[in-house]
Design a protein around this motif. Structure first.
Motif, short mmCIF file in Angstrom:
data_model
loop_
_atom_site.label_atom_id
_atom_site.label_comp_id
_atom_site.label_asym_id
_atom_site.label_seq_id
_atom_site.Cartn_x
_atom_site.Cartn_y
_atom_site.Cartn_z
N ALA A 41 3.20 5.92 -2.87
CA ALA A 41 4.42 6.63 -3.27
C ALA A 41 4.50 6.72 -4.79
CB ALA A 41 5.65 5.96 -2.71
N ALA A 42 4.13 5.65 -5.48
CA ALA A 42 4.17 5.64 -6.95
C ALA A 42 3.12 6.60 -7.50
CB ALA A 42 3.93 4.23 -7.47
N GLY A 43 1.97 6.71 -6.85
CA GLY A 43 0.90 7.60 -7.29
C GLY A 43 1.26 9.06 -7.13
N LYS A 44 2.12 9.36 -6.19
CA LYS A 44 2.53 10.75 -5.94
C LYS A 44 3.78 11.10 -6.72
CE LYS A 44 0.63 11.08 -1.31
NZ LYS A 44 0.90 11.34 0.09
N GLN B 182 0.83 -1.20 0.00
CA GLN B 182 0.00 0.00 0.00
C GLN B 182 0.87 1.26 0.00
OE1 GLN B 182 -2.73 -0.09 3.29
NE2 GLN B 182 -3.71 -1.98 2.59
N LEU B 183 1.90 1.26 0.81
CA LEU B 183 2.80 2.41 0.86
C LEU B 183 3.50 2.63 -0.48
CD1 LEU B 183 4.42 1.99 4.38
CD2 LEU B 183 2.92 3.85 3.64
#
Length: 57
Positions: free
Chosen positions: A50-53, A45-46
């Motif tokens: 992080a990849a989405g941001k 999930q983390l």
């Protein structure tokens, strides 16, 4: 008196060596344990967040 002191030092060294071996054994066993599924899910999930941001993965 000197002999008692030498035995004391020898005993302490033996105890320290035994403690060291036990700690190494416990540490090695812990390293070989698998991550619990719940913890792995949280890490995923983390990483997704992080990849989405645009952050590092």
């Amino acid at each position: 008196m000197k002999k008692d002191k030498e035995e004391d030092v020898s005993n302490r060294q033996a105890i320290r060596a035994q403690i060291d071996e036990n700690l190494k054994r416990v540490y090695a066993a812990t390293l070989n344990e698998e991550l619990p599924d719940r913890f792995r899910d949280l890490l995923d999930q983390l990483k997704s967040k992080a990849a989405g941001k645009g952050g590092p993965e």
